[in-house]
Design a protein around this motif. Sequence first.
Motif, PDB file in Angstrom:
ATOM      1  N   ASP A 123      76.156  81.359  95.596  1.00  0.00           N
ATOM      2  CA  ASP A 123      75.216  80.281  95.929  1.00  0.00           C
ATOM      3  C   ASP A 123      74.279  80.702  97.058  1.00  0.00           C
ATOM      4  O   ASP A 123      73.999  79.929  98.000  1.00  0.00           O
ATOM      5  N   GLY A 124      73.805  81.956  97.013  1.00  0.00           N
ATOM      6  CA  GLY A 124      72.848  82.469  97.978  1.00  0.00           C
ATOM      7  C   GLY A 124      73.442  82.976  99.265  1.00  0.00           C
ATOM      8  O   GLY A 124      72.723  83.508 100.116  1.00  0.00           O
ATOM      9  N   GLU A 125      74.754  82.866  99.434  1.00  0.00           N
ATOM     10  CA  GLU A 125      75.398  83.303 100.672  1.00  0.00           C
ATOM     11  C   GLU A 125      76.062  84.665 100.469  1.00  0.00           C
ATOM     12  O   GLU A 125      76.864  84.846  99.544  1.00  0.00           O
ATOM     13  N   ARG A 126      75.713  85.619 101.311  1.00  0.00           N
ATOM     14  CA  ARG A 126      76.271  86.976 101.213  1.00  0.00           C
ATOM     15  C   ARG A 126      77.756  86.967 101.581  1.00  0.00           C
ATOM     16  O   ARG A 126      78.163  86.358 102.583  1.00  0.00           O
ATOM     17  N   ILE A 127      78.573  87.639 100.759  1.00  0.00           N
ATOM     18  CA  ILE A 127      80.021  87.702 100.967  1.00  0.00           C
ATOM     19  C   ILE A 127      80.399  89.108 101.428  1.00  0.00           C
ATOM     20  O   ILE A 127      80.033  90.103 100.775  1.00  0.00           O
ATOM     21  N   GLU A 128      81.115  89.186 102.540  1.00  0.00           N
ATOM     22  CA  GLU A 128      81.621  90.475 103.008  1.00  0.00           C
ATOM     23  C   GLU A 128      82.820  90.876 102.160  1.00  0.00           C
ATOM     24  O   GLU A 128      83.807  90.139 102.078  1.00  0.00           O
ATOM     25  N   LEU A 129      82.736  92.049 101.544  1.00  0.00           N
ATOM     26  CA  LEU A 129      83.777  92.482 100.611  1.00  0.00           C
ATOM     27  C   LEU A 129      84.795  93.383 101.299  1.00  0.00           C
ATOM     28  O   LEU A 129      84.412  94.306 102.035  1.00  0.00           O
ATOM     29  N   GLY A 189      85.906  83.258  96.310  1.00  0.00           N
ATOM     30  CA  GLY A 189      85.277  81.951  96.411  1.00  0.00           C
ATOM     31  C   GLY A 189      84.890  81.358  95.070  1.00  0.00           C
ATOM     32  O   GLY A 189      85.077  81.968  94.011  1.00  0.00           O
ATOM     33  N   GLN A 190      84.349  80.120  95.113  1.00  0.00           N
ATOM     34  CA  GLN A 190      83.816  79.428  93.940  1.00  0.00           C
ATOM     35  C   GLN A 190      82.330  79.173  94.158  1.00  0.00           C
ATOM     36  O   GLN A 190      81.890  78.972  95.298  1.00  0.00           O
ATOM     37  N   ALA A 191      81.564  79.169  93.070  1.00  0.00           N
ATOM     38  CA  ALA A 191      80.108  79.008  93.224  1.00  0.00           C
ATOM     39  C   ALA A 191      79.484  78.512  91.926  1.00  0.00           C
ATOM     40  O   ALA A 191      80.037  78.691  90.831  1.00  0.00           O
ATOM     41  N   HIS A 192      78.297  77.893  92.087  1.00  0.00           N
ATOM     42  CA  HIS A 192      77.510  77.472  90.923  1.00  0.00           C
ATOM     43  C   HIS A 192      76.642  78.623  90.403  1.00  0.00           C
ATOM     44  O   HIS A 192      76.294  78.670  89.224  1.00  0.00           O
ATOM     45  N   THR A 193      76.262  79.529  91.314  1.00  0.00           N
ATOM     46  CA  THR A 193      75.435  80.683  90.955  1.00  0.00           C
ATOM     47  C   THR A 193      76.022  81.927  91.613  1.00  0.00           C
ATOM     48  O   THR A 193      76.357  81.903  92.796  1.00  0.00           O
ATOM     49  N   VAL A 194      76.130  83.002  90.833  1.00  0.00           N
ATOM     50  CA  VAL A 194      76.670  84.274  91.351  1.00  0.00           C
ATOM     51  C   VAL A 194      75.609  85.355  91.174  1.00  0.00           C
ATOM     52  O   VAL A 194      75.012  85.478  90.089  1.00  0.00           O
ATOM     53  N   ARG A 195      75.395  86.117  92.241  1.00  0.00           N
ATOM     54  CA  ARG A 195      74.436  87.234  92.174  1.00  0.00           C
ATOM     55  C   ARG A 195      75.140  88.483  92.670  1.00  0.00           C
ATOM     56  O   ARG A 195      75.729  88.495  93.757  1.00  0.00           O
ATOM     57  N   LEU A 196      75.084  89.532  91.859  1.00  0.00           N
ATOM     58  CA  LEU A 196      75.748  90.795  92.190  1.00  0.00           C
ATOM     59  C   LEU A 196      74.737  91.924  92.075  1.00  0.00           C
ATOM     60  O   LEU A 196      74.061  92.059  91.036  1.00  0.00           O
ATOM     61  N   ILE A 197      74.609  92.723  93.135  1.00  0.00           N
ATOM     62  CA  ILE A 197      73.634  93.820  93.159  1.00  0.00           C
ATOM     63  C   ILE A 197      74.389  95.144  93.175  1.00  0.00           C
ATOM     64  O   ILE A 197      75.160  95.416  94.103  1.00  0.00           O
ATOM     65  N   LEU A 198      74.196  95.941  92.124  1.00  0.00           N
ATOM     66  CA  LEU A 198      74.767  97.288  92.071  1.00  0.00           C
ATOM     67  C   LEU A 198      73.722  98.250  92.648  1.00  0.00           C
ATOM     68  O   LEU A 198      72.675  98.480  92.056  1.00  0.00           O
TER      69      LEU A 198
END
Length: 558
Positions: free
Chosen positions: A431-437, A501-510
């Motif tokens: 949902d637009g928030e960057r997640i530290e992996l 987490g849970q989200a309505h929108t997921v964005r993943l950048i390779l």
Amino acid sequence: RGGSGMEGSGDASWAVADWRLAVWTLCSVLLPVLITAWCSFQRSRRQLLIRDIFRKSKHDWHYTDLFGQPSYCCVCAQHILRGAFCGCCGLRVSERCLKKADQRFLCKEIMMRGTGGALSSMPHHWIRGNVPLCSCCMVCKQQCGTQPKLCDYRCVWCQYTVHDECIVDCLRTEDCTFGEFKDLIIPPYYLSAINQMRKEKRTSYEKVVPYCRKHWMPVIVLANTRSGNNMGETLLAEFKMLLNPVQVFDLRKIAPAKALQLCTLLPCNAVRVLVCGGDGTVGWVLDAIDEMKIKEQERYIPQVAILPLGTGNDLSNTLGWGAGYAGEVPVEQILRNVMEADGIKLDRWKVQVTNKGYYNLRKPKVFTMNNYFSIGPDALMALNFHAHREKTPSLFSSRIINKAVYFFYGTKDCLVQECKDLNKKVELELDGERIELPNLEGIIVLNIGYWGGGCRLWEGMGDEPYPLARHDDGLLEVVGVHGSFHCAQIQVKLANPVRLGQAHTVRLILKSSKMPMQVDGEPWAQGPCTVTITHKTHALMLYHSGEQTDDDASSLSE
């Protein structure tokens, strides 16, 4: 002179003996060859004749080398071990009587022949002999088919059976009730009436029986005969026996989009579709239903039930239809389950993969997701499995073999670790928030409760508090795994996933390198890109509550 005469006669007798020996040797070699060639020629000729009859016939003939129960020819009444049977009406005949049977007996008619007026009923269609085991007479309630001969009758529509001595003239002309599954069957007289109305360019079907009947919920069966353990052919024949053959489709021969046009002739919001296949087949059918929305046929959209024939069957498991079907449940019970199932919604998601570079000239790849998206070891296993199956498809005809191959590639990845340091190669936004992996090898985005052939991935061991996961709330669950061995531990409830987490929108950048990805079991190798997952639509599904596991029951109670 006498001596030379005797020598001459001796040589002549030896020559005759040699000649006779050569003739007998030649005969002993040639005769079996000629007999074999003659038998082979006759067999080929007979097979050509049988195939010709099969092709021209209105019956759905199949040949078998051994019948599954004691059988008698419907023409000559002789006991037969092998021969032909009709997958629609159940006739059984020997090879030599096939042509006579084809000419003498009518098969199930999908439409009534022209009668001139609208009908709301039809008589029984009786077939003599080979009644189902343990069937009872509708008149005297005693068991039928107990005598070792061609005896007793069965109606091909209502499936009622009656003894030879109990059948009377009134039964021969009595209206058929269509039996237990009358609410699922499309009667031939209904299709005749609709056909006549279409010729007259009338579309008000509401007054046609059984359209106007309150509880009528016709079912359409779509079977993928290539799925999983190759049970599709058998199921097609069994469903054709119980329903109108026009309701049963082989997806090898007709696409779902075309088969589903039958819904437009049936009551709005009443049709149920039973998909016999794996999760990939279900996705194919749901895509065809989405096409109906584009064609403005939304009011005809059916509800979808699943008979799991694939390898993973995670969607089927989530909706209560089980992890796999191997013939343990009678087809009659499957139809009862479809009638009793409750309607629910399933989220469907749009997965857009945009490649980096190329000045954005390449068109983005777009997928529809029902189950899950993943990058990492499970996608690598799926990619290796599919590559192997493409090379030798004949080896992958069993669900057990398929799972064994997955196990082999999973074990191999435990040693090689081709997807390590994934957290350094990707960025994740929820949902637009960057997640530290943390240190990960794989990321899995879930829409449904089950993953990996029966594992409840989001719940893990069930010993930690976590938000409830649903397949109709517009939310995705995102988890990470440390590798193939970690996946195996989660499968047997010895470890928890890394819940991101849970989200309505997921964005993943390779950002760099090439990584394996998959959407609903469709894998590919992907270079640097951006993956965006957004909500697309809802699908109308059927939930069967009778196959619940303990985990399912606890999730529902929560």
